[in-house]
Scaffold this motif. Structure first.
Motif, PDB file in Angstrom:
ATOM      1  N   THR A  13       2.126 -11.099  -6.311  1.00 58.65           N
ATOM      2  CA  THR A  13       1.843  -9.690  -6.036  1.00 58.65           C
ATOM      3  C   THR A  13       0.713  -9.203  -6.926  1.00 58.65           C
ATOM      4  O   THR A  13       0.366  -9.831  -7.932  1.00 58.65           O
ATOM      5  CB  THR A  13       3.101  -8.839  -6.272  1.00 58.65           C
ATOM      6  OG1 THR A  13       3.507  -8.986  -7.642  1.00 58.65           O
ATOM      7  CG2 THR A  13       4.239  -9.281  -5.359  1.00 58.65           C
ATOM      8  N   SER A  14       0.178  -8.039  -6.571  1.00 57.80           N
ATOM      9  CA  SER A  14      -0.913  -7.455  -7.355  1.00 57.80           C
ATOM     10  C   SER A  14      -0.353  -6.838  -8.632  1.00 57.80           C
ATOM     11  O   SER A  14       0.564  -6.006  -8.570  1.00 57.80           O
ATOM     12  CB  SER A  14      -1.651  -6.381  -6.537  1.00 57.80           C
ATOM     13  OG  SER A  14      -2.647  -5.755  -7.320  1.00 57.80           O
TER      14      SER A  14
ATOM     15  N   ASP B 294      -3.421  -1.708  -9.689  1.00 61.42           N
ATOM     16  CA  ASP B 294      -4.199  -1.119  -8.606  1.00 61.42           C
ATOM     17  C   ASP B 294      -5.648  -1.549  -8.773  1.00 61.42           C
ATOM     18  O   ASP B 294      -6.183  -1.555  -9.901  1.00 61.42           O
ATOM     19  CB  ASP B 294      -4.111   0.409  -8.627  1.00 61.42           C
ATOM     20  CG  ASP B 294      -2.689   0.904  -8.373  1.00 61.42           C
ATOM     21  OD1 ASP B 294      -1.898   0.116  -7.807  1.00 61.42           O
ATOM     22  OD2 ASP B 294      -2.359   2.052  -8.756  1.00 61.42           O
TER      23      ASP B 294
ATOM     24  N   VAL C 147      -6.013  -2.808  -3.224  1.00 60.13           N
ATOM     25  CA  VAL C 147      -4.611  -3.203  -3.302  1.00 60.13           C
ATOM     26  C   VAL C 147      -3.925  -2.339  -4.341  1.00 60.13           C
ATOM     27  O   VAL C 147      -4.560  -1.853  -5.300  1.00 60.13           O
ATOM     28  CB  VAL C 147      -4.466  -4.696  -3.691  1.00 60.13           C
ATOM     29  CG1 VAL C 147      -4.975  -5.586  -2.587  1.00 60.13           C
ATOM     30  CG2 VAL C 147      -5.191  -5.002  -4.986  1.00 60.13           C
ATOM     31  N   ARG C 148      -2.658  -2.141  -4.100  1.00 67.47           N
ATOM     32  CA  ARG C 148      -1.878  -1.348  -5.045  1.00 67.47           C
ATOM     33  C   ARG C 148      -0.923  -2.286  -5.797  1.00 67.47           C
ATOM     34  O   ARG C 148      -0.593  -3.380  -5.346  1.00 67.47           O
ATOM     35  CB  ARG C 148      -1.098  -0.250  -4.332  1.00 67.47           C
ATOM     36  CG  ARG C 148      -1.993   0.739  -3.588  1.00 67.47           C
ATOM     37  CD  ARG C 148      -1.207   1.921  -3.085  1.00 67.47           C
ATOM     38  NE  ARG C 148      -0.615   2.685  -4.168  1.00 67.47           N
ATOM     39  CZ  ARG C 148      -1.271   3.615  -4.893  1.00 67.47           C
ATOM     40  NH1 ARG C 148      -2.549   3.887  -4.628  1.00 67.47           N
ATOM     41  NH2 ARG C 148      -0.662   4.268  -5.862  1.00 67.47           N
ATOM     42  N   GLN C 149      -0.512  -1.830  -6.964  1.00 69.68           N
ATOM     43  CA  GLN C 149       0.389  -2.636  -7.784  1.00 69.68           C
ATOM     44  C   GLN C 149       1.672  -2.939  -7.014  1.00 69.68           C
ATOM     45  O   GLN C 149       2.303  -2.037  -6.473  1.00 69.68           O
ATOM     46  CB  GLN C 149       0.700  -1.914  -9.097  1.00 69.68           C
ATOM     47  CG  GLN C 149       1.536  -2.741 -10.057  1.00 69.68           C
ATOM     48  CD  GLN C 149       1.789  -2.017 -11.367  1.00 69.68           C
ATOM     49  OE1 GLN C 149       1.463  -0.839 -11.505  1.00 69.68           O
ATOM     50  NE2 GLN C 149       2.363  -2.702 -12.321  1.00 69.68           N
TER      51      GLN C 149
ATOM     52  N   ASP D 276       1.767  -4.994  -4.307  1.00 73.36           N
ATOM     53  CA  ASP D 276       1.490  -5.482  -2.951  1.00 73.36           C
ATOM     54  C   ASP D 276       1.551  -7.023  -2.933  1.00 73.36           C
ATOM     55  O   ASP D 276       1.035  -7.688  -3.835  1.00 73.36           O
ATOM     56  CB  ASP D 276       0.106  -5.019  -2.492  1.00 73.36           C
ATOM     57  CG  ASP D 276       0.071  -3.531  -2.167  1.00 73.36           C
ATOM     58  OD1 ASP D 276       1.164  -2.921  -2.150  1.00 73.36           O
ATOM     59  OD2 ASP D 276      -1.031  -2.987  -1.968  1.00 73.36           O
TER      60      ASP D 276
ATOM     61  N   LEU E  99       0.420 -10.544  -2.114  1.00 71.47           N
ATOM     62  CA  LEU E  99      -0.876 -11.133  -1.820  1.00 71.47           C
ATOM     63  C   LEU E  99      -0.741 -12.549  -1.251  1.00 71.47           C
ATOM     64  O   LEU E  99      -1.319 -12.873  -0.227  1.00 71.47           O
ATOM     65  CB  LEU E  99      -1.722 -11.161  -3.098  1.00 71.47           C
ATOM     66  CG  LEU E  99      -1.965  -9.805  -3.778  1.00 71.47           C
ATOM     67  CD1 LEU E  99      -2.756  -9.995  -5.049  1.00 71.47           C
ATOM     68  CD2 LEU E  99      -2.665  -8.837  -2.836  1.00 71.47           C
TER      69      LEU E  99
END
Length: 601
Positions: A376-377, A380, A485-487, A489, A491
């Motif tokens: 994940t991210s 942000d 991308v947001r924290q 998300d 990937l």
């Protein structure tokens, strides 16, 4: 002169007496060479023989007690003696007589070399020729004595076989055999044991009508007989030169009996072992010839003894044997058609109702990765670079995605300027001795440092790396460069190829037909020619609805390295071993289950 003639007569008599010598051949040659040397009045003698085309010294004698060492071997003189029977020559200043010794037509003649020094030979060549033929007479006498001894033995053997064959009771025949063997071979005791249900049972002991079956010595004797039968070989105890046969039971029995030597021989009828016989003797060991004669005698009486074991029985046993023989006669060549039909029926029955067929439960599987990671991210931001795409292999710590850090770097520069500002304000407050302003500046400084640590953490995490070695199975971001991308998300999704298992879907009706650790055969849809093995490791107790029926998830693992081309998500057919079943059950069990459920049978 008369004295010398008397000596020669005595020597000739000794040479003639050697013809009847019954000892070992080595001692014969020693006596023969000694007397031949003395008769020819020679000082020394050497017996040579040809081995693989080379003349070698076999024996020697010296009247002076010293060894005869030749500086060079007179091979030419030896060859002349072999051709002419008698030849003379001078070697190293010594007169040597070469005499070809006659040992019979079967072997090449050895040559005897006689050292007569400077003397001349006073004996005629005819006399020497006659003396050289004594070894052939010795060989002929030995053959005659052996033939005479064998003839006497075979006559005695026929008498024993006839005497044993006259007995119609097994006990009397076995006792007579033991007594005759003890008399013929001068044994202190002879014992006979017979096989019964895989064990040896002692039946007879020479010169003893009865004995105590429960005695310890009897048990050890039976063990010694079984030791010989198990190794299918005659056992001579004690063994010579550390023989290869096991003799532990014979060691124990020999210690109990305290005898000098023991021999145990299996009693055979063809290839079938019927029993064993043990002979004991205190004075002398059994020779190979005696063992051969014992074996020959046992072969002659084995058939009659085996016949008596079947005829000398009580009435009920005879009825059982009769019924067994009638059953065996059914399988003879008469009534072939009926027998073929009956045999086919038995085979069909065995194939249908005997549980010898391996039953397997069918199912479908999906290859699953036991170890997966959802990437994940961490912050942000915007996607700057993407290093992988679905299907790419990655190593532990390998680069996956880099986020744009320009904004973070600007924010970091701004925070560093703010931090410098607060530090200067704190220094001014200290210079003006304003305690309150100094504390405020220090607090603002710590706040700015905390924000810098957060920025540093985000900068570090802006470069996303793989947590373990595996393969990218989900997430194609190559077309999303620069996308926000947001924290949190999702990937990418990475799966490890080292920990793979098979998720098998089994119908509810088959879930009780196997257990944990059952073997599994696997075939992939993309490679149906190859079969792979696995074992059931877990059964999920909760059913799921799939394909219009309830199914259970069964997981199977492997204990070997997976193939390099295996990928999570691959599917195929699985067969789980369910033990042995009869062919009738395999064909009909589903139909019977249907009737039981729908018609409440």
């Amino acid at each position: 002169m008369n004295f010398e003639k008397n000596i020669q007569k005595k020597l000739i008599q000794k040479l003639l007496d050697i013809v009847r010598f019954d000892g070992p051949a080595v001692q014969f040659w020693e006596k023969y060479i000694e007397n031949f040397t003395r008769f020819c009045q020679a000082d020394r003698a050497i017996l040579t023989g040809c081995v693989d085309g080379e003349w070698k010294i076999a024996n020697s004698y010296s009247t002076k007690g010293d060894a005869w060492r030749l500086k060079r071997f007179p091979a030419h003189l030896v060859e002349q003696g072999l051709q002419k029977k008698i030849a003379a020559g001078n070697v190293d200043g010594i007169t040597i007589i070469a005499v070809a010794v006659d040992v019979g037509p079967q072997e090449q003649s050895p040559v005897l070399l006689l050292d007569i020094g400077q003397r001349t030979l006073s004996i005629s060549e005819n006399t020497i020729y006659l003396i050289s033929s004594i070894p052939s007479l010795f060989q002929a006498m030995r053959l005659y004595n052996k033939a005479r001894t064998d003839a006497l033995f075979f006559a005695k053997l026929l008498q024993i076989v006839r005497a044993v064959s006259d007995d119609e009771k097994f006990g009397l025949a076995s006792l007579r055999l033991c007594n005759e063997i003890a008399s013929l071979f001068y044994c202190d005791q002879v014992s006979l044991g017979w096989e019964k249900k895989g064990k040896i049972k002692l039946k007879s002991i020479s010169n003893m009508e009865t004995f105590e079956y429960r005695a310890n010595s009897v048990w050890e004797l039976e063990s010694a007989m079984e030791e010989s039968i198990d190794q299918d070989s005659e056992i001579l105890w004690p063994q010579k030169d550390n023989g290869k046969l096991q003799t532990r039971a014979h060691d124990t029995y020999g210690g109990i009996r305290r005898v000098g030597t023991i021999v145990t021989l299996p009693i055979r009828r063809g290839r079938e072992v019927l029993g064993a016989i043990t002979c004991e003797r205190e004075k002398s060991a059994f020779s190979e010839n005696e063992v051969w004669r014992l074996r020959l005698l046992l072969e002659q009486v084995a058939v009659w003894l085996d016949t008596l074991t079947h005829t000398d029985r009580w009435f009920g046993r005879k009825i059982y044997d009769w019924a067994t023989d009638r059953l065996k006669s059914f399988f003879k060549i008469e009534k072939t058609g009926l027998k073929i039909l009956f045999t086919a029926g038995i085979i069909a029955f065995a194939m249908l109702f005997i549980p010898v067929w391996t039953y397997e439960v069918d199912g479908t599987f999906i290859l699953k990765a036991d170890k997966t990671a959802h990437i994940t991210s961490p912050i942000d931001g915007f996607i700057e670079t993407v290093s992988v795409s679905p299907g790419d292999a990655v190593e532990k710590g390998g680069a996956l995605i880099d986020l744009d850090v320009k904004a973070l770097l600007l924010e970091k520069a701004s925070m560093l300027a703010t931090l410098s500002k607060h530090q200067r304000e704190a220094e001014k407050a200290v210079a003006k001795n304003c305690l309150a302003d100094m504390k405020i500046a220090r607090l603002m400084e710590k706040e700015t440092e905390s924000e810098l640590e957060i920025i540093a953490f985000n900068l570090k995490n802006a470069s996303i790396q793989s947590p373990f070695a595996g393969i990218v199975v989900e997430g194609d971001l190559t077309s999303k460069l620069g996308a926000p991308v947001r924290q949190g998300d999702l990937l990418l999704k990475i799966a490890s190829l080292d920990d793979l298992s098979f998720e098998i879907l089994i119908e509810e009706k088959d879930i009780y037909d196997f257990s944990i650790d059952a073997g599994v055969r696997i075939k992939f849809v993309g490679k149906p020619d190859s079969v792979y093995g696995a074992k059931v490791t877990k059964v999920v107790p909760q059913a799921v609805f799939s394909g219009g029926a309830n199914v259970f998830k069964v997981y199977a693992g492997i204990n070997y390295a997976p193939e390099k081309w295996w990928r999570p998500g691959m599917s195929g057919v699985a067969k789980i071993e369910s033990g042995k079943r009869s062919l009738w059950w395999i064909i009909t069990h589903e139909a019977f289950d249907y009737l039981k459920i729908n018609f409440w049978l």
